[in-house]
Design a protein around this motif. Structure first.
Motif, PDB file in Angstrom:
ATOM      1  N   PHE A   1      -7.622  66.381 119.349  1.00 41.87           N
ATOM      2  CA  PHE A   1      -8.041  67.051 120.565  1.00 41.87           C
ATOM      3  C   PHE A   1      -9.284  66.412 121.383  1.00 41.87           C
ATOM      4  O   PHE A   1      -9.361  66.723 122.618  1.00 41.87           O
ATOM      5  CB  PHE A   1      -8.517  68.606 120.126  1.00 41.87           C
ATOM      6  N   PHE A   2      -9.816  65.536 120.887  1.00 46.27           N
ATOM      7  CA  PHE A   2     -10.856  64.942 121.365  1.00 46.27           C
ATOM      8  C   PHE A   2     -10.643  63.620 122.161  1.00 46.27           C
ATOM      9  O   PHE A   2     -11.302  63.257 122.866  1.00 46.27           O
ATOM     10  CB  PHE A   2     -12.232  64.898 120.859  1.00 46.27           C
ATOM     11  N   MET A   3      -9.571  63.107 121.529  1.00 43.19           N
ATOM     12  CA  MET A   3      -9.160  61.554 122.235  1.00 43.19           C
ATOM     13  C   MET A   3      -7.893  61.460 122.736  1.00 43.19           C
ATOM     14  O   MET A   3      -7.614  61.070 123.787  1.00 43.19           O
ATOM     15  CB  MET A   3      -9.213  60.497 120.914  1.00 43.19           C
ATOM     16  N   ILE A   4      -6.868  62.043 121.797  1.00 46.63           N
ATOM     17  CA  ILE A   4      -5.460  61.589 122.122  1.00 46.63           C
ATOM     18  C   ILE A   4      -4.975  62.594 123.220  1.00 46.63           C
ATOM     19  O   ILE A   4      -4.548  62.173 124.289  1.00 46.63           O
ATOM     20  CB  ILE A   4      -4.352  62.078 121.232  1.00 46.63           C
ATOM     21  N   ARG A   5      -5.222  63.886 123.238  1.00 41.86           N
ATOM     22  CA  ARG A   5      -4.869  64.979 124.257  1.00 41.86           C
ATOM     23  C   ARG A   5      -5.313  64.614 125.740  1.00 41.86           C
ATOM     24  O   ARG A   5      -4.651  64.677 126.692  1.00 41.86           O
ATOM     25  CB  ARG A   5      -5.021  66.457 123.763  1.00 41.86           C
ATOM     26  N   PRO A   6      -6.653  64.506 125.837  1.00 42.86           N
ATOM     27  CA  PRO A   6      -7.430  64.129 127.219  1.00 42.86           C
ATOM     28  C   PRO A   6      -6.612  62.755 127.731  1.00 42.86           C
ATOM     29  O   PRO A   6      -6.354  62.767 128.940  1.00 42.86           O
ATOM     30  CB  PRO A   6      -8.669  64.137 126.714  1.00 42.86           C
ATOM     31  N   GLN A   7      -6.356  61.925 126.857  1.00 39.40           N
ATOM     32  CA  GLN A   7      -5.904  60.720 127.584  1.00 39.40           C
ATOM     33  C   GLN A   7      -4.560  60.781 128.060  1.00 39.40           C
ATOM     34  O   GLN A   7      -4.273  60.387 128.952  1.00 39.40           O
ATOM     35  CB  GLN A   7      -5.957  59.520 126.413  1.00 39.40           C
ATOM     36  N   GLN A   8      -3.594  61.529 127.124  1.00 41.50           N
ATOM     37  CA  GLN A   8      -2.452  61.935 127.779  1.00 41.50           C
ATOM     38  C   GLN A   8      -2.393  62.476 128.920  1.00 41.50           C
ATOM     39  O   GLN A   8      -1.431  62.417 129.815  1.00 41.50           O
ATOM     40  CB  GLN A   8      -1.456  62.625 126.528  1.00 41.50           C
ATOM     41  N   LYS A   9      -3.212  63.797 129.047  1.00 44.77           N
ATOM     42  CA  LYS A   9      -3.203  64.250 130.400  1.00 44.77           C
ATOM     43  C   LYS A   9      -3.744  63.616 131.425  1.00 44.77           C
ATOM     44  O   LYS A   9      -3.286  63.667 132.703  1.00 44.77           O
ATOM     45  CB  LYS A   9      -4.552  65.652 130.087  1.00 44.77           C
ATOM     46  N   ARG A  10      -4.712  62.616 131.293  1.00 45.07           N
ATOM     47  CA  ARG A  10      -5.079  61.549 132.358  1.00 45.07           C
ATOM     48  C   ARG A  10      -4.025  60.700 132.796  1.00 45.07           C
ATOM     49  O   ARG A  10      -3.726  60.419 133.994  1.00 45.07           O
ATOM     50  CB  ARG A  10      -6.362  60.779 131.990  1.00 45.07           C
ATOM     51  N   GLN A  11      -3.069  60.249 131.874  1.00 45.58           N
ATOM     52  CA  GLN A  11      -1.966  59.489 132.213  1.00 45.58           C
ATOM     53  C   GLN A  11      -0.905  60.288 133.049  1.00 45.58           C
ATOM     54  O   GLN A  11      -0.417  59.622 133.908  1.00 45.58           O
ATOM     55  CB  GLN A  11      -1.505  58.893 130.722  1.00 45.58           C
ATOM     56  N   LYS A  12      -0.645  61.319 132.990  1.00 45.55           N
ATOM     57  CA  LYS A  12       0.254  62.271 133.394  1.00 45.55           C
ATOM     58  C   LYS A  12      -0.057  62.427 134.588  1.00 45.55           C
ATOM     59  O   LYS A  12       0.521  62.618 135.746  1.00 45.55           O
ATOM     60  CB  LYS A  12       0.351  63.532 132.613  1.00 45.55           C
ATOM     61  N   GLU A  13      -1.573  62.626 134.986  1.00 45.08           N
ATOM     62  CA  GLU A  13      -1.995  62.845 136.374  1.00 45.08           C
ATOM     63  C   GLU A  13      -1.846  61.704 137.104  1.00 45.08           C
ATOM     64  O   GLU A  13      -1.481  61.595 138.136  1.00 45.08           O
ATOM     65  CB  GLU A  13      -3.690  63.364 136.382  1.00 45.08           C
ATOM     66  N   ILE A  14      -2.352  60.525 136.528  1.00 47.03           N
ATOM     67  CA  ILE A  14      -1.852  59.265 137.539  1.00 47.03           C
ATOM     68  C   ILE A  14      -0.683  59.045 137.763  1.00 47.03           C
ATOM     69  O   ILE A  14      -0.251  58.555 138.794  1.00 47.03           O
ATOM     70  CB  ILE A  14      -2.797  58.177 136.368  1.00 47.03           C
ATOM     71  N   ARG A  15       0.287  59.007 136.777  1.00 43.02           N
ATOM     72  CA  ARG A  15       1.793  59.047 137.134  1.00 43.02           C
ATOM     73  C   ARG A  15       2.184  60.140 138.257  1.00 43.02           C
ATOM     74  O   ARG A  15       2.781  59.672 139.014  1.00 43.02           O
ATOM     75  CB  ARG A  15       2.581  59.557 135.789  1.00 43.02           C
ATOM     76  N   LYS A  16       1.686  61.290 138.252  1.00 40.47           N
ATOM     77  CA  LYS A  16       1.889  62.378 139.317  1.00 40.47           C
ATOM     78  C   LYS A  16       1.414  61.561 140.412  1.00 40.47           C
ATOM     79  O   LYS A  16       2.250  61.619 141.740  1.00 40.47           O
ATOM     80  CB  LYS A  16       1.232  63.571 139.075  1.00 40.47           C
ATOM     81  N   PHE A  17       0.323  60.943 140.620  1.00 39.78           N
ATOM     82  CA  PHE A  17      -0.284  60.720 141.851  1.00 39.78           C
ATOM     83  C   PHE A  17       0.386  59.491 142.386  1.00 39.78           C
ATOM     84  O   PHE A  17       0.998  59.312 143.506  1.00 39.78           O
ATOM     85  CB  PHE A  17      -1.796  60.166 141.521  1.00 39.78           C
TER      86      PHE A  17
END
Length: 106
Positions: A29-45
């Motif tokens: 919850f503190f490392m993996i999930r936020p990183q996946q969320k950030r990668q998804k936002e960059i991919r959408k961008f």
């Protein structure tokens, strides 16, 4: 006496397993999930980029997209000077990020 020792040892085994599971959950919850969320936002961008979008390359070069190809962008970095940049090395420009933040804050 030996039954008491076996019960204490079994309890310690379960405690260790629970501690490892709890540590993994916290790590997720503190490392993996936020990183996946950030990668998804960059991919959408990157998928939303179009001609005229302002971007920054991974090398720190600011520019404007002039052409969108399948695997790369043609980015104009100065008047009449264009470079070919891989799609994976393009990020939103700081100017666009600031404008989006101001629009969301209104």
């Amino acid at each position: 006496m030996s039954i008491l020792l076996q019960a204490a040892t079994a309890g310690a085994d379960w405690g260790g397993i629970l501690m490892i599971v709890a540590l993994f959950v916290i790590f997720y919850f503190f490392m993996i999930r936020p990183q996946q969320k950030r990668q998804k936002e960059i991919r959408k961008f990157r998928e939303s980029l179009d001609r005229g979008s302002k971007v920054v390359t991974a090398g720190g070069i600011y520019g404007t997209i002039k052409e969108v190809k399948e695997l790369y962008f043609i980015v104009e970095i100065a008047s009449g000077i264009s470079i070919r940049v891989d799609k994976g090395s393009v990020y939103p420009s700081a100017e666009d990020a600031n404008q989006a933040g101001q629009e969301n804050g209104k």
